[in-house]
Design a protein around this motif. Structure first.
Motif, PDB file in Angstrom:
ATOM      1  N   TRP A 142      17.793  46.026   8.700  1.00  0.00           N
ATOM      2  CA  TRP A 142      18.277  47.381   8.536  1.00  0.00           C
ATOM      3  C   TRP A 142      19.265  47.465   7.377  1.00  0.00           C
ATOM      4  N   ALA A 143      19.284  48.604   6.758  1.00  0.00           N
ATOM      5  CA  ALA A 143      20.246  48.892   5.694  1.00  0.00           C
ATOM      6  C   ALA A 143      20.852  50.256   5.968  1.00  0.00           C
ATOM      7  N   ALA A 144      22.043  50.462   5.441  1.00  0.00           N
ATOM      8  CA  ALA A 144      22.700  51.750   5.629  1.00  0.00           C
ATOM      9  C   ALA A 144      21.979  52.831   4.836  1.00  0.00           C
ATOM     10  N   ASN A 145      21.872  53.994   5.422  1.00  0.00           N
ATOM     11  CA  ASN A 145      21.386  55.165   4.693  1.00  0.00           C
ATOM     12  C   ASN A 145      22.579  55.692   3.896  1.00  0.00           C
ATOM     13  N   ALA A 146      22.764  55.117   2.709  1.00  0.00           N
ATOM     14  CA  ALA A 146      23.987  55.356   1.931  1.00  0.00           C
ATOM     15  C   ALA A 146      24.182  56.825   1.610  1.00  0.00           C
ATOM     16  N   ALA A 147      23.098  57.524   1.301  1.00  0.00           N
ATOM     17  CA  ALA A 147      23.218  58.930   0.924  1.00  0.00           C
ATOM     18  C   ALA A 147      23.757  59.766   2.079  1.00  0.00           C
ATOM     19  N   ARG A 148      23.194  59.556   3.304  1.00  0.00           N
ATOM     20  CA  ARG A 148      23.627  60.336   4.453  1.00  0.00           C
ATOM     21  C   ARG A 148      25.054  59.970   4.871  1.00  0.00           C
ATOM     22  N   GLN A 149      25.377  58.680   4.814  1.00  0.00           N
ATOM     23  CA  GLN A 149      26.732  58.270   5.174  1.00  0.00           C
ATOM     24  C   GLN A 149      27.763  58.833   4.188  1.00  0.00           C
ATOM     25  N   ALA A 150      27.418  58.833   2.911  1.00  0.00           N
ATOM     26  CA  ALA A 150      28.331  59.393   1.906  1.00  0.00           C
ATOM     27  C   ALA A 150      28.508  60.895   2.115  1.00  0.00           C
ATOM     28  N   GLU A 151      27.443  61.573   2.518  1.00  0.00           N
ATOM     29  CA  GLU A 151      27.518  63.009   2.779  1.00  0.00           C
ATOM     30  C   GLU A 151      28.476  63.306   3.935  1.00  0.00           C
ATOM     31  N   LEU A 152      28.364  62.517   5.012  1.00  0.00           N
ATOM     32  CA  LEU A 152      29.253  62.708   6.148  1.00  0.00           C
ATOM     33  C   LEU A 152      30.702  62.386   5.770  1.00  0.00           C
ATOM     34  N   ALA A 153      30.895  61.281   5.031  1.00  0.00           N
ATOM     35  CA  ALA A 153      32.252  60.903   4.623  1.00  0.00           C
ATOM     36  C   ALA A 153      32.888  61.992   3.770  1.00  0.00           C
ATOM     37  N   ALA A 154      32.108  62.601   2.847  1.00  0.00           N
ATOM     38  CA  ALA A 154      32.638  63.673   2.007  1.00  0.00           C
ATOM     39  C   ALA A 154      33.023  64.889   2.854  1.00  0.00           C
ATOM     40  N   GLU A 155      32.213  65.196   3.853  1.00  0.00           N
ATOM     41  CA  GLU A 155      32.508  66.328   4.742  1.00  0.00           C
ATOM     42  C   GLU A 155      33.803  66.087   5.514  1.00  0.00           C
ATOM     43  N   TRP A 156      33.973  64.874   6.023  1.00  0.00           N
ATOM     44  CA  TRP A 156      35.174  64.556   6.795  1.00  0.00           C
ATOM     45  C   TRP A 156      36.405  64.453   5.907  1.00  0.00           C
ATOM     46  N   ASN A 157      36.224  63.924   4.687  1.00  0.00           N
ATOM     47  CA  ASN A 157      37.357  63.862   3.756  1.00  0.00           C
ATOM     48  C   ASN A 157      37.838  65.256   3.386  1.00  0.00           C
ATOM     49  N   ALA A 158      36.875  66.188   3.212  1.00  0.00           N
ATOM     50  CA  ALA A 158      37.255  67.561   2.872  1.00  0.00           C
ATOM     51  C   ALA A 158      38.029  68.214   4.006  1.00  0.00           C
ATOM     52  N   ARG A 159      37.763  67.800   5.224  1.00  0.00           N
ATOM     53  CA  ARG A 159      38.411  68.421   6.381  1.00  0.00           C
ATOM     54  C   ARG A 159      39.764  67.786   6.681  1.00  0.00           C
ATOM     55  N   TRP A 160      39.855  66.458   6.635  1.00  0.00           N
ATOM     56  CA  TRP A 160      41.086  65.788   7.065  1.00  0.00           C
ATOM     57  C   TRP A 160      41.726  64.898   5.997  1.00  0.00           C
TER      58      TRP A 160
END
Length: 556
Positions: A142-160
């Motif tokens: 398995w490998a990380a779905n880097a695009a989706r993880q980066a999308e979530l991280a950007a969303e959370w960074n924008a919030r908190w």
């Protein structure tokens, strides 16, 4: 002994018994070799994997590598059917495990396993084939779905989250202000998403925390509060000279905000760059030979000269400096620094133990250029500058006859100006500013006079015209360059005061100078100035003029 004796018969019988005993041993060895050969044939001849091999707890024995890869790929696909739930305070977000992870290159991941199996020796193969010896391999498919993880991280960074901001030093005239920094807060992607791999194969919803990490600014804000103005120098210029003012400000912008680490050398030419039309420079007066002529970049020497005096008062080491060929009036004689691309440069070294910074200020409409040097408060020195003009060198008048002019017409081609011999001095005082601790003499500089050149109309009979005096009105234009004529600076408000104001650290006292007598712009009959020594009044005249390359332009 006879051949038929009993001892002879006994020896022959022993050898016969030994030969009979060897026969079954040889036969057994041959049988073993044959059996071993027969049994080993399948160990090397078959394409399938040996028994006893498992990958990620999946048995792939007796399968070809292609079949094993396909099986492992299907097992991996079934292991991401679970869901995960991310939480932070009251925030909850559900996501599918397969949304956040992706099956990688299975063939590439398994290649090391197949290679290791192929390198098993005979005994290891026999153990696997006949003795049920097992081998287990853990392989990440398995490998990380880097695009989706980066999308979530950007969303959370924008919030908190919050951006990392380094504390900033704002250089202002005479002081330094500090803008506080702030810690950076962002999602720790490793701590947040790496646990996803441990959820593979699970059938229950897994709860994972959103982890944030905090990063402190690298710059120490407390250290910035120790930055103070070490010294500054202010010179005046004529705003109405549009081209020259534009060149001056353009060069000043290039050095504003420069930071120099301890030991680093500043080069004016390297920092400002070549003066070209493309860079925005314009034509203004420069020194060419013994005259002032328009050339690209005229005026930038006022920036280098102002910087030179600020550096001197900061106590930094001068690496390279050259005085002008002709006198200039925007700064005292002996304290100027000319520059010319490819020929003359101004360089200094940060000889302090801490960084230093250059701040440049020039408010439009005020006609002043101020350059400040900032550094650590522990390295602030109490330094004043002064100069001595040992002698003025009268200019000569040159007549050029022009048959095209009306007889008696006189045109001033070059107004002329006196030369001088001068020297600058650095006076270092104690902390009180009243006790002189040390005086450092700078170089003795020679400034050649600029001849007055008159273009005169010839008499009809060809005789030389009598030039009684200078014409007035349009026939006698004034020089356009600051300091084109010595010794009187045109912008000085008070006779006997220079129009340059090198400031000492912590004050605005003008540097002492003896080159600013309130005289007329041209002084053909001026007597040499009386020299004054910093220690006593007995000072010999400096050596004669230095050899200067003729025709080399020097921007003023």
């Amino acid at each position: 002994m006879s051949p038929d004796s009993p001892e002879r018969e006994h020896g022959n019988g022993g050898r016969a018994q030994i030969k009979l005993w060897l026969i079954p041993v040889v036969i057994a060895a041959l049988v073993f070799c044959v059996l071993s050969f027969v049994l080993c044939i399948p160990l090397y001849s078959q394409d399938a994997l040996l028994p006893g091999i498992t990958v990620n707890d999946t048995d792939v024995s007796q399968l070809s590598t292609e079949q094993a890869e396909e099986l492992l790929r299907s097992v991996a696909a079934r292991s991401v059917e679970a869901e995960v739930q991310f939480r932070y305070d009251d925030y909850i977000m559900d996501a599918g495990l397969g949304e956040l992870l992706a099956i990688g290159d299975v063939s590439a991941a398994l290649e090391p396993v197949w290679q290791q199996e192929a390198e098993l020796n005979l005994w290891q193969r026999c153990g696997a084939m006949y003795l049920n010896k097992t081998r287990h391999y853990d392989v990440s498919l398995w490998a990380a779905n880097a695009a989706r993880q980066a999308e979530l991280a950007a969303e959370w960074n924008a919030r908190w989250g919050q951006d990392l901001i380094e504390p900033q030093m704002v250089m202002e005239l005479g002081k330094v202000s500090i803008i506080p920094g702030q810690n950076g807060i962002k999602v720790a992607t490793g701590a947040t998403f790496d646990p996803l791999f441990s959820c593979l194969g699970s059938t229950d919803k897994q709860v994972l925390p959103i982890v944030f990490e905090e990063t402190a600014p690298q710059e120490d804000e407390r250290g910035l509060h120790n930055i103070v103005e070490l010294a500054s120098c202010t010179t005046k210029f004529k705003e109405r000279e549009i081209n020259r003012s534009a060149n001056l400000r353009l060069a000043a912008e290039q050095i504003n905000g420069v930071a120099l680490e301890p030991g680093e050398v500043f080069s004016f030419n390297e920092r400002v760059g070549k003066r070209t039309w493309e860079a925005g420079y314009r034509n203004a007066l420069v020194v060419i030979g013994s005259k002032f002529e328009p050339e690209l970049g005229g005026g930038i020497c006022q920036v280098s000269s102002t910087l030179y005096d600020a550096v001197l008062m900061s106590g930094l080491e001068i690496v390279e400096r050259t005085n002008h060929g002709l006198p200039v009036a925007y700064i005292p004689l002996g304290l100027d620094a000319t520059v010319y691309w490819g020929a003359q440069d101004f360089k200094f070294r940060n000889s302090n133990d801490n960084p230093v910074y250059i701040g440049v200020f020039s408010e439009k409409g005020k006609g002043e250029l101020t350059i400040c040097i900032y550094g650590h408060r522990s390295e602030k020195k109490n330094i004043k500058l002064r100069n001595i003009v040992y002698s003025y060198i009268p200019y000569t008048t040159q007549l050029q006859l022009d048959p095209e002019l009306e007889p008696g017409t006189v045109i001033v081609d070059n107004a002329g100006g006196s030369g001088a011999r001068a020297q600058g001095f650095i006076d270092i005082y104690d902390e009180s500013g009243e006790v002189l601790v040390e005086t450092i003499a700078l170089s003795k500089d020679y400034y050649r006079p600029s001849p007055r050149i008159l273009i005169v109309g010839m008499n009809p009979d060809g005789s030389d015209p009598m030039v009684v005096g200078l014409p007035s009105g349009e026939g006698a234009p004034e020089p356009e360059a600051d300091g084109a004529v010595l010794p009187a600076p045109e912008e000085s408000d008070t006779p006997g005061e220079s129009n340059t104001t090198p400031e000492k650290p912590g004050g605005t006292e003008p540097a002492p100078t003896s080159n600013t007598e309130g005289a007329e712009p041209t002084i053909p009959d001026l007597e040499p100035a009386e020299p004054q020594d910093p220690e006593n009044d007995e000072v010999s005249d400096p050596e004669g003029p230095e050899e200067k390359p003729e025709g080399l332009p020097e921007p003023l």
